[in-house]
Enzyme design. Structure first.
Site, short mmCIF file in Angstrom:
data_model
loop_
_atom_site.label_atom_id
_atom_site.label_comp_id
_atom_site.label_asym_id
_atom_site.label_seq_id
_atom_site.Cartn_x
_atom_site.Cartn_y
_atom_site.Cartn_z
N HIS A 1 0.87 -1.18 0.00
CA HIS A 1 0.00 0.00 0.00
C HIS A 1 0.90 1.23 0.00
O HIS A 1 1.68 1.45 0.93
CB HIS A 1 -0.91 0.01 1.23
N CYS A 2 0.78 2.02 -1.05
CA CYS A 2 1.66 3.18 -1.23
C CYS A 2 0.95 4.44 -0.71
O CYS A 2 -0.08 4.84 -1.27
CB CYS A 2 2.03 3.36 -2.70
N PRO A 3 1.47 5.07 0.34
CA PRO A 3 0.81 6.28 0.84
C PRO A 3 0.98 7.48 -0.08
O PRO A 3 0.19 8.42 -0.02
CB PRO A 3 1.52 6.52 2.19
N GLY B 1 -1.84 6.99 -2.39
CA GLY B 1 -3.10 6.80 -1.69
C GLY B 1 -3.89 5.61 -2.18
O GLY B 1 -5.12 5.67 -2.22
N GLN B 2 -3.21 4.53 -2.53
CA GLN B 2 -3.91 3.36 -3.08
C GLN B 2 -3.06 2.11 -2.89
O GLN B 2 -1.83 2.20 -2.77
CB GLN B 2 -4.19 3.58 -4.57
#
Length: 436
Positions: A170-172, A175-176
């Site tokens: 999950h890549c902040p 945002g996805q």
């Protein structure tokens, strides 16, 4: 009540806009930070560097290519960022109920108040099962939140609260979640951002060199003449450590057909990578295959969840197959019936005693025979129990006839109530139990 769409009743933590056409993660606000980190440096570069390099080449118009390339490449980075963050990453639809075909039965011994043990069936759900991938058995886990067995390479994201196929991480910054359907866009984003950093850094350094040649000065004089170029070079140098290192790491993952989750989780286990098809085939699989369609139609009308029908009492399969003895269950139900019958008879005796004491010793002698007959019926209860065992299974059991009804018993067969009305004539009552 108006029908609601899937995105309106979605149980995950995603955020939807444009009527469910765009789906983001719960931390989609961090996407604005990423946009600022890309757009602001490019604007500074176009205004303070590229515009001054337009006339520094032999051909007058060739300098405009620097400005055009910077703008077009920035648009490309923003597009792949949008495709990465606004689409379905590969969410596996949830099941409303656990898959019933995976239930298995187990028995545990429970001790009742009388001290007699009785087998009680309970449902067991296997936590893992094995599937075959490229001829090798792979263990998959059951997800309690989504109530399904995760496909191979699928994992549950605790941030988005969804199971995602080929879950990478999950890549902040976008945002996805990064999964099966948006991994190629994510790799294009980080690799394009790396190239953009190199482009801006190189041309900013070129502009410093041009200033040094024009003013016959040193590097310090050129840096004072264009401080924006120095800031851009420092910013791009720091960014390259992040996006450049990320690009190199994912190039390694693509060559070995791994995900970030698999690399960090299973690296120490020494497991065989059953998905590795060779470096060239791995790259072709990722970039030269069609993106699988989404398994979710967020704009479709949601179906009303029908509550599951109550499950009938479950008997363990091994006991049924072996023709196990059902007598303990029958005896327990008969004991309940006998207790009710005895309570009824005892209350009859107490009422008759009060009636005799109220009338005195001049009462008819025939009345004294009633308690004896009632007491005799109490002693016949075991006989009723033994006779009842020979009746068919699953039907009502006739436990006996009482001579008086002090309370109301409901007859399951006739759906009537037998009422006791004071000194009315004694009437028979059938006390019945339904054995499941």
């Amino acid at each position: 009540m108006a029908a609601r769409r899937v995105y309106q009743v979605w149980k995950g933590s995603n955020k939807f806009i444009c009527g469910g056409r765009l789906v983001f993660g719960p931390d989609a606000r961090s996407l604005f930070v990423t946009l600022l980190l890309i757009i602001v440096p490019v604007i500074i570069f176009c205004v303070c560097v590229a515009s001054h390099l337009r006339h520094e080449f032999s051909s007058y118009n060739s300098g405009y290519a620097i400005l055009v390339v910077a703008i077009l490449f920035t648009i490309h980075v923003l597009v792949v960022l949008f495709l990465t963050s606004s689409g379905d990453p590969g969410i596996v639809p949830r099941n409303p109920y656990p898959p019933e075909e995976e239930f298995r039965y187990d028995s545990s011994v429970s001790v009742d108040a009388g001290g007699a043990g009785r087998q009680t069936p309970s449902l067991q759900f296997p936590r893992t099962k094995e599937v075959v991938v490229n001829g090798i058995a792979v263990r998959v886990k059951y997800c309690e939140t989504c109530m399904l067995y995760r496909p191979p390479r699928c994992s549950h994201c605790s941030i988005c609260n969804n199971c995602v196929e080929r879950f990478d991480h999950h890549c902040p910054w976008v945002g996805q979640c990064i999964g099966l359907r948006n991994y190629r866009y994510f790799f294009m984003f980080v690799s394009s951002a790396t190239i953009l950093c190199i482009y801006v850094f190189s041309l900013s350094a070129l502009y410093i060199k041009v200033l040094m040649d024009n003013y016959d000065g040193t590097v310090w004089k050129a840096m004072k003449e264009s401080p924006a170029s120095v800031i851009l070079m420092a910013y791009c140098f720091i960014s390259l450590w992040f996006v450049g290192g990320l690009t190199g790491f994912h190039l390694y993952l693509l060559g070995t057909n791994q995900t970030t989750y698999e690399n960090f989780r299973y690296r120490a286990d020494g497991r065989i990578n059953v998905f590795n098809r060779g470096c060239l085939n791995n790259f072709l699989e990722m970039f030269c295959t069609k993106v699988k369609p989404s398994r979710n139609n967020f704009r479709a009308f949601a179906r009303e969840e029908v509550p599951p029908r109550p499950r009938a009492p479950i008997i363990p399969r091994d006991r049924d197959d072996l023709g196990g003895d059902r007598r303990p269950k029958v005896e327990a139900d008969l004991d309940i019936g006998e207790d009710l019958l005895k309570i009824s008879q005892r209350r009859n005796i107490e009422e008759l005693d009060e009636d005799i004491q109220g009338r005195g010793s001049n009462g008819p002698p025939g009345n004294t025979s009633e308690p004896d007959s009632i007491m005799s019926s109490d002693h016949r209860a075991p006989t009723i129990r033994s006779d009842a065992r020979h009746l068919s299974w699953g039907k009502e059991w006739k436990l006996g006839n009482c001579t008086r009804c002090p309370c109301q018993f409901k007859c399951h067969r006739k759906q009537k109530l037998c009422d006791f009305k004071g000194n009315a004539p004694m009437r028979g009552v059938v006390l019945s139990l339904t054995i499941f």
